[in-house]
Design a protein around this motif. Structure first.
Motif, PDB file in Angstrom:
ATOM      1  N   GLY A  15     137.661 -71.955 -61.859  1.00 58.96           N
ATOM      2  CA  GLY A  15     137.396 -71.004 -63.195  1.00 58.96           C
ATOM      3  C   GLY A  15     136.250 -70.467 -63.221  1.00 58.96           C
ATOM      4  N   GLY A  16     135.306 -70.945 -62.203  1.00 56.96           N
ATOM      5  CA  GLY A  16     134.090 -70.267 -62.065  1.00 56.96           C
ATOM      6  C   GLY A  16     133.986 -68.767 -61.466  1.00 56.96           C
ATOM      7  N   SER A  17     132.925 -68.229 -61.172  1.00 58.41           N
ATOM      8  CA  SER A  17     132.485 -66.748 -60.574  1.00 58.41           C
ATOM      9  C   SER A  17     131.388 -66.804 -59.699  1.00 58.41           C
ATOM     10  CB  SER A  17     132.252 -65.985 -61.627  1.00 58.41           C
ATOM     11  OG  SER A  17     132.968 -65.897 -62.881  1.00 58.41           O
ATOM     12  N   LEU A  18     131.716 -65.983 -58.574  1.00 57.10           N
ATOM     13  CA  LEU A  18     130.901 -65.773 -57.668  1.00 57.10           C
ATOM     14  C   LEU A  18     130.885 -64.026 -57.401  1.00 57.10           C
ATOM     15  CD1 LEU A  18     131.555 -68.558 -54.677  1.00 57.10           C
ATOM     16  CD2 LEU A  18     129.593 -68.182 -56.183  1.00 57.10           C
ATOM     17  N   ARG A  19     129.806 -63.845 -56.943  1.00 59.81           N
ATOM     18  CA  ARG A  19     129.501 -62.325 -56.577  1.00 59.81           C
ATOM     19  C   ARG A  19     129.104 -62.177 -55.272  1.00 59.81           C
ATOM     20  NH1 ARG A  19     124.759 -58.538 -56.903  1.00 59.81           N
ATOM     21  NH2 ARG A  19     125.654 -56.759 -57.469  1.00 59.81           N
ATOM     22  N   LEU A  20     130.008 -61.670 -54.401  1.00 62.56           N
ATOM     23  CA  LEU A  20     129.617 -61.250 -52.908  1.00 62.56           C
ATOM     24  C   LEU A  20     129.196 -60.025 -52.758  1.00 62.56           C
ATOM     25  CD1 LEU A  20     132.885 -62.850 -51.209  1.00 62.56           C
ATOM     26  CD2 LEU A  20     130.578 -64.140 -52.276  1.00 62.56           C
ATOM     27  N   VAL A  21     128.300 -59.818 -51.873  1.00 60.34           N
ATOM     28  CA  VAL A  21     127.265 -58.493 -51.616  1.00 60.34           C
ATOM     29  C   VAL A  21     127.487 -58.252 -50.343  1.00 60.34           C
ATOM     30  CG1 VAL A  21     125.556 -56.980 -51.938  1.00 60.34           C
ATOM     31  CG2 VAL A  21     126.209 -58.811 -53.493  1.00 60.34           C
ATOM     32  N   CYS A  22     128.057 -57.105 -49.889  1.00 58.14           N
ATOM     33  CA  CYS A  22     127.985 -56.453 -48.396  1.00 58.14           C
ATOM     34  C   CYS A  22     127.115 -55.318 -48.265  1.00 58.14           C
ATOM     35  CB  CYS A  22     129.311 -56.255 -48.029  1.00 58.14           C
ATOM     36  SG  CYS A  22     129.481 -55.164 -46.492  1.00 58.14           S
ATOM     37  N   VAL A  23     125.923 -55.827 -47.352  1.00 61.57           N
ATOM     38  CA  VAL A  23     125.051 -54.580 -47.277  1.00 61.57           C
ATOM     39  C   VAL A  23     125.312 -53.986 -45.848  1.00 61.57           C
ATOM     40  CG1 VAL A  23     122.519 -53.917 -46.979  1.00 61.57           C
ATOM     41  CG2 VAL A  23     123.417 -56.025 -48.674  1.00 61.57           C
ATOM     42  N   VAL A  24     125.304 -52.674 -45.824  1.00 63.96           N
ATOM     43  CA  VAL A  24     125.778 -51.987 -44.419  1.00 63.96           C
ATOM     44  C   VAL A  24     124.421 -51.212 -44.199  1.00 63.96           C
ATOM     45  CG1 VAL A  24     127.203 -50.233 -43.598  1.00 63.96           C
ATOM     46  CG2 VAL A  24     128.028 -51.597 -45.401  1.00 63.96           C
ATOM     47  N   SER A  25     124.155 -51.502 -42.954  1.00 63.06           N
ATOM     48  CA  SER A  25     123.014 -50.599 -42.437  1.00 63.06           C
ATOM     49  C   SER A  25     123.373 -49.967 -41.129  1.00 63.06           C
ATOM     50  CB  SER A  25     121.794 -51.907 -42.027  1.00 63.06           C
ATOM     51  OG  SER A  25     122.151 -52.754 -41.180  1.00 63.06           O
ATOM     52  N   GLY A  26     122.659 -49.037 -40.596  1.00 60.15           N
ATOM     53  CA  GLY A  26     122.705 -48.377 -39.449  1.00 60.15           C
ATOM     54  C   GLY A  26     123.172 -47.182 -39.433  1.00 60.15           C
ATOM     55  N   ARG A  27     123.998 -46.567 -40.518  1.00 57.73           N
ATOM     56  CA  ARG A  27     124.403 -45.330 -40.563  1.00 57.73           C
ATOM     57  C   ARG A  27     124.746 -45.029 -42.101  1.00 57.73           C
ATOM     58  NH1 ARG A  27     129.536 -44.182 -36.421  1.00 57.73           N
ATOM     59  NH2 ARG A  27     128.250 -44.332 -34.304  1.00 57.73           N
ATOM     60  N   SER A  28     125.104 -43.835 -42.378  1.00 58.75           N
ATOM     61  CA  SER A  28     125.657 -43.446 -44.027  1.00 58.75           C
ATOM     62  C   SER A  28     127.088 -43.649 -43.772  1.00 58.75           C
ATOM     63  CB  SER A  28     125.015 -42.083 -44.224  1.00 58.75           C
ATOM     64  OG  SER A  28     125.724 -41.816 -45.336  1.00 58.75           O
ATOM     65  N   ILE A  29     127.837 -44.450 -44.712  1.00 58.57           N
ATOM     66  CA  ILE A  29     129.055 -44.748 -44.654  1.00 58.57           C
ATOM     67  C   ILE A  29     129.760 -44.141 -45.950  1.00 58.57           C
ATOM     68  CG2 ILE A  29     128.920 -46.434 -43.054  1.00 58.57           C
ATOM     69  CD1 ILE A  29     128.993 -48.609 -45.381  1.00 58.57           C
ATOM     70  N   ARG A  30     128.973 -43.101 -46.649  1.00 59.18           N
ATOM     71  CA  ARG A  30     129.691 -42.903 -47.834  1.00 59.18           C
ATOM     72  C   ARG A  30     131.168 -42.415 -47.826  1.00 59.18           C
ATOM     73  NH1 ARG A  30     125.716 -42.175 -51.856  1.00 59.18           N
ATOM     74  NH2 ARG A  30     123.481 -42.408 -50.945  1.00 59.18           N
ATOM     75  N   SER A  31     131.499 -41.982 -46.675  1.00 58.29           N
ATOM     76  CA  SER A  31     132.919 -41.419 -46.744  1.00 58.29           C
ATOM     77  C   SER A  31     133.861 -42.504 -45.995  1.00 58.29           C
ATOM     78  CB  SER A  31     132.928 -40.347 -45.928  1.00 58.29           C
ATOM     79  OG  SER A  31     132.562 -40.529 -44.305  1.00 58.29           O
ATOM     80  N   TYR A  32     133.353 -43.828 -45.876  1.00 57.35           N
ATOM     81  CA  TYR A  32     134.403 -45.048 -45.564  1.00 57.35           C
ATOM     82  C   TYR A  32     134.921 -45.642 -46.483  1.00 57.35           C
ATOM     83  CZ  TYR A  32     131.604 -44.896 -40.671  1.00 57.35           C
ATOM     84  OH  TYR A  32     131.116 -44.608 -39.583  1.00 57.35           O
ATOM     85  N   ILE A  33     136.138 -45.999 -46.131  1.00 53.02           N
ATOM     86  CA  ILE A  33     136.723 -47.007 -47.158  1.00 53.02           C
ATOM     87  C   ILE A  33     136.044 -48.552 -46.896  1.00 53.02           C
ATOM     88  CG2 ILE A  33     138.997 -48.412 -47.523  1.00 53.02           C
ATOM     89  CD1 ILE A  33     140.314 -45.601 -46.959  1.00 53.02           C
ATOM     90  N   MET A  34     135.770 -49.072 -47.870  1.00 51.32           N
ATOM     91  CA  MET A  34     135.268 -50.446 -47.582  1.00 51.32           C
ATOM     92  C   MET A  34     136.186 -51.554 -48.129  1.00 51.32           C
ATOM     93  SD  MET A  34     132.447 -49.682 -46.369  1.00 51.32           S
ATOM     94  CE  MET A  34     131.753 -51.513 -46.059  1.00 51.32           C
ATOM     95  N   GLY A  35     136.566 -52.638 -47.215  1.00 55.56           N
ATOM     96  CA  GLY A  35     137.167 -53.646 -47.651  1.00 55.56           C
ATOM     97  C   GLY A  35     136.797 -55.158 -47.626  1.00 55.56           C
ATOM     98  N   TRP A  36     137.405 -56.137 -48.413  1.00 63.25           N
ATOM     99  CA  TRP A  36     137.237 -57.425 -48.191  1.00 63.25           C
ATOM    100  C   TRP A  36     138.462 -58.124 -47.674  1.00 63.25           C
ATOM    101  CZ3 TRP A  36     132.474 -59.890 -48.560  1.00 63.25           C
ATOM    102  CH2 TRP A  36     131.446 -58.955 -49.323  1.00 63.25           C
TER     103      TRP A  36
END
Length: 124
Positions: A15-36
């Motif tokens: 019933g609780g919550s969590l917030r997962l964060v993915c930090v991307v480095s090395g390149r600009s990925i503005r056109s990428y699809i991101m998935g979990w």
């Protein structure tokens, strides 16, 4: 070289919550699809959610619809998975991934870059 790093996993009660964060480095990925994706003990890695890096298009596994929300901050090269109403069956290692193609959002082999994963454990 593109690198993805997940954080935010931990132990939470059902019933609780969590917030997962993915930090991307090395390149600009503005056109990428991101998935979990996630992988529970004894199970195959499975699709959780995905978001187009440009635009508002999203996709969710049926098991998490209405409970999880994927979002992005292109300026910071980050992707967030907000997980609410967590259930014990959500327990798994959660992985962030990046795809350049734009098709087959739910297919593991379509993703080009992966993080190391973060453990999420939901107790009853």
């Amino acid at each position: 070289q593109v690198q993805l790093a997940e954080s935010g996993g931990g132990l939470v009660q059902a019933g609780g919550s969590l917030r997962l964060v993915c930090v991307v480095s090395g390149r600009s990925i503005r056109s990428y699809i991101m998935g979990w994706f996630r992988q529970a003990p004894g199970k195959e890695r499975e699709f959780v959610a995905a978001i187009a890096w440009s635009g508002d298009s999203t996709d969710y596994a049926d098991s998490v619809k209405g409970r999880f929300t994927i979002s992005r901050d292109n300026a910071k090269n980050t992707v967030v998975l907000q997980m609410n109403s967590l259930k014990p069956e959500d327990t798994a290692v959660y992985y962030c991934a990046a795809e350049t193609d734009g098709s087959s959002w739910r297919t593991l082999s379509e993703y080009d870059y992966w993080g190391q994963g973060t453990q999420v454990t939901v107790s009853s």
